[in-house]
Design a protein around this motif. Structure first.
Motif: not given
Length: 135
Positions: A4-5, A7-8, A10
């Motif tokens: 997963r990135d 920076r993103i 949720k």
């Protein structure tokens, strides 16, 4: 393999519907639980049934008169002189003192009237007769 990135991100979701379900479940649980706390500690007897009854829970003493004529105060056997003595003491301490008489439906009516007369002779003027709701 792709990760997963970072920076993103949720934000976490707050599931409100299951929380409401649990709160309603707890509400019903405590409502049903408190309904069974009203029951007085008494000796099991067969009460006469009546359709027009009211529930009075403000009594201080609950006197049970079994079919054999024995007297019970709450869940302890007691003789008449001790019952009247304790009732007089309680009447002096509490002006709203009342006695609920739970007499077995097969007991002689004269014994119940005699008990009522002796209670009234001791100065207790507020008393009631317990019945089954008949429902």
């Amino acid at each position: 393999m792709r990760l997963r990135d970072r920076r993103i991100i949720k934000p976490p979701e707050l599931m409100i519907i299951p929380m409401i379900d649990i709160m309603f479940f707890l509400l019903v649980f405590f409502m049903l639980g408190t309904m069974y706390m009203i029951e007085l500690k008494t000796i099991p007897i067969k009460l006469p049934t009546a359709t027009n009854t009211t529930l009075e829970v403000k009594s201080t003493f609950s006197v049970t008169m079994k079919e054999d004529g024995s007297l019970w105060l709450e869940d302890k056997k007691i003789d008449l002189s001790n019952l009247l003595m304790q009732a007089k003491i309680e009447k002096n301490n509490n002006p709203n003192f009342a006695i609920i008489i739970r007499a077995d439906k097969n007991i002689d009516y004269g014994k119940v009237v005699k008990l009522l007369d002796q209670i009234k002779g001791a100065g207790i003027t507020r008393f009631g007769l317990a019945t089954d709701s008949g429902v």
